[in-house]
Design an enzyme around this catalytic site. Structure first.
Site, PDB file in Angstrom:
ATOM      1  N   GLN A  24      -4.636  -2.008   9.355  1.00  0.00           N
ATOM      2  CA  GLN A  24      -4.459  -3.283   8.666  1.00  0.00           C
ATOM      3  C   GLN A  24      -5.058  -4.422   9.498  1.00  0.00           C
ATOM      4  OE1 GLN A  24      -3.207  -3.722   5.487  1.00  0.00           O
ATOM      5  NE2 GLN A  24      -3.969  -5.794   5.796  1.00  0.00           N
TER       6      GLN A  24
ATOM      7  N   ASP B 167     -11.457   2.212   3.724  1.00  0.00           N
ATOM      8  CA  ASP B 167     -11.896   0.836   3.465  1.00  0.00           C
ATOM      9  C   ASP B 167     -13.406   0.721   3.264  1.00  0.00           C
ATOM     10  OD1 ASP B 167      -9.675  -0.895   3.423  1.00  0.00           O
ATOM     11  OD2 ASP B 167      -9.510  -0.879   5.610  1.00  0.00           O
TER      12      ASP B 167
ATOM     13  N   LYS C 250       0.840  -1.206   0.000  1.00  0.00           N
ATOM     14  CA  LYS C 250       0.000   0.000   0.000  1.00  0.00           C
ATOM     15  C   LYS C 250       0.873   1.252   0.000  1.00  0.00           C
ATOM     16  CE  LYS C 250      -3.867  -2.424   2.011  1.00  0.00           C
ATOM     17  NZ  LYS C 250      -4.514  -2.925   3.225  1.00  0.00           N
TER      18      LYS C 250
END
Ligand code: NDP
Length: 293
Positions: free
Chosen positions: A97, A120, A53
Site C-alpha cells: 500500500q 498493481d 481491499k
C-alpha cells in the site's frame, strides 16, 4: 445540456460480479485467487484502503492476506516479506500500500515483487507490455478502470481527441498508452498536459474526452471544457469545509459547473475510485487463471 452521469459504482459492481463468477470457476478447478496486501506504518487513509481491499477479496471469494509492518521497518525487511509471498503458490497478487514511510525505497519494493504477481502493474516488464499493447498481461488498475468505464458506458474513443491532464507513472502515462493503442476500444488521438504545459486550458478545450488526474481540487472548470465533451475525473482530494467542520472528497473537476457543458461525466466519489479496486481484483483473478495455463 445536463451530462449523463457515469456510474462507477454500478459498473464496478458488474465487473466484480463477473470476477466472482471467474473465481467460482477457478475454485472448481482447485485454484483460489489469493491477494496479499502489505501495509507498512499507520497512515489512516492507507488503513482504510487496505480494509476495503481485504473486504472486497472476501466478497469475491478470494483468499486475502494482510501483512502489517511497523512504521520503523527497513526496505530489506519489507523485501523479505515480499520474497516469501513470491514463493507462496496460494498468492497470485501482491501489493504494498502506497505511500510507505519515508525511509522505505518504494521503487526497490516494486522491483522485488515477482512480475507475475504484480497486481498493481507497476513492474517495468508489465509497464512495457502496456506500452506495446500486449493483450494478456496485468494492466494498471486506475487507467484500466477508466478504459472500462468508457467502454461500458458505450463511449467510443476511436478518432477522438483525448486530453490527459497529469503524467504520473500510476495514472497519466499508462493511461495515455492505453488510449492510443490501435485497438477497437482505444484508437484515440492523445495529448498529455502537465505542469510544464503552456496554454493548458486552450488544449483541454480542444478535447472530445478530458481525463483529469492531477490532484488539485476543482481544477477543471466549465470554461475549459468543450460543449459535449466526455469528462473523466480521476482526482481524489480531501477538502475541508469550514461550514460543516468536516472534510469532503472532491475530484479534480468542478463537477457542478462542468456537468452543464459535458455530455458525460464521472462523479467523485462513485466514479473512477471503485473501478480501481475492481480492476485490482480482476488482475488477481487473471493471474490465478494464468497458473493453470
Ligand atoms: P501525482 O501527484 O503523481 O501526479 C500529478 C500530475 O499532475 C503530475 O504529472 C503533475 O505535473 C500534474 N499537475 C499537478 N498540478 C498541475 C497543474 N497545476 N497543472 C498541470 N498539471 C499539474 O498524482 P497521481 O497521478 O498519483 O494522482 C492524481 C490524482 O488522482 C490524485 O488526486 C490522486 O489522489 C488521484 N488518484 C485516484 C485514484 C483512483 O482510484 N480514483 C488512483 C490514483 C490516483 P508534473 O509531472 O509536471 O509534476
Amino acid at each position: 445540456m445536463a451530462a449523463m452521469i457515469i456510474d462507477g459504482k454500478a459498473i464496478s459492481a458488474q465487473i466484480n460480479s463477473e470476477t466472482a463468477e471467474m473465481t467460482a470457476k477457478l475454485k472448481a478447478q482447485g485454484v483460489t485467487p489469493g491477494l496479499a496486501v502489505i501495509l507498512v506504518g499507520n497512515d489512516p487513509a492507507s488503513q482504510v484502503y487496505v480494509r476495503n481491499k481485504v473486504r472486497t477479496c472476501e466478497e469475491l471469494g478470494f483468499e486475502s492476506r494482510k501483512i502489517t509492518m511497523s512504521e520503523d521497518v527497513t526496505t530489506a525487511d519489507v523485501i523479505r516479506e515480499i520474497e516469501k509471498l513470491n514463493n507462496d503458490p496460494a498468492i497470485h497478487g501482491i501489493l504494498v500500500q502506497s505511500p510507505p514511510p519515508p525511509q522505505i525505497d518504494e521503487a526497490a519494493l516494486i522491483d522485488a515483487i515477482s512480475p507475475d504477481k504484480d497486481a498493481d502493474c507497476f513492474n517495468e516488464r508489465n509497464v512495457g507490455r502496456v506500452l506495446i499493447g500486449h493483450r494478456d498481461g496485468v494492466k494498471p488498475c486506475t487507467p484500466w478502470g477508466v478504459m472500462e468505464l468508457l467502454k461500458r458506458s458505450g463511449i467510443s474513443l476511436s478518432g477522438k481527441h483525448a486530453v490527459v491532464i497529469g503524467r504520473s507513472n500510476i495514472v497519466g502515462k499508462p493511461l495515455a498508452a492505453m488510449l492510443m493503442q490501435k485497438s477497437r476500444d482505444a484508437n484515440a488521438t492523445v495529448t498529455v498536459v502537465h505542469s510544464g504545459t503552456k496554454n493548458l486550458a486552450e488544449i483541454v478545450r480542444q478535447a472530445d474526452v478530458v481525463i483529469a488526474a492531477i490532484g488539485k481540487a476543482n481544477f477543471v472548470t466549465a470554461d475549459m471544457v468543450k460543449e459535449g465533451a466526455v469528462v473523466i475525473d480521476v482526482g481524489i482530494n480531501r477538502v475541508f469545509n469550514p461550514e460543516t467542520g468536516k472534510s469532503k472528497l472532491t475530484g479534480d473537476v468542478d463537477f457542478e459547473s462542468v456537468k452543464e457543458v459535458a455530455s458525460a461525466i464521472t462523479p467523485v466519489p462513485g466514479g473512477v475510485g471503485p473501478m480501481t479496486i475492481a480492476m485490482l481484483m480482476r488482475n488477481t483473478v487473471d493471474a490465478a487463471a494464468r497458473t493453470l495455463k
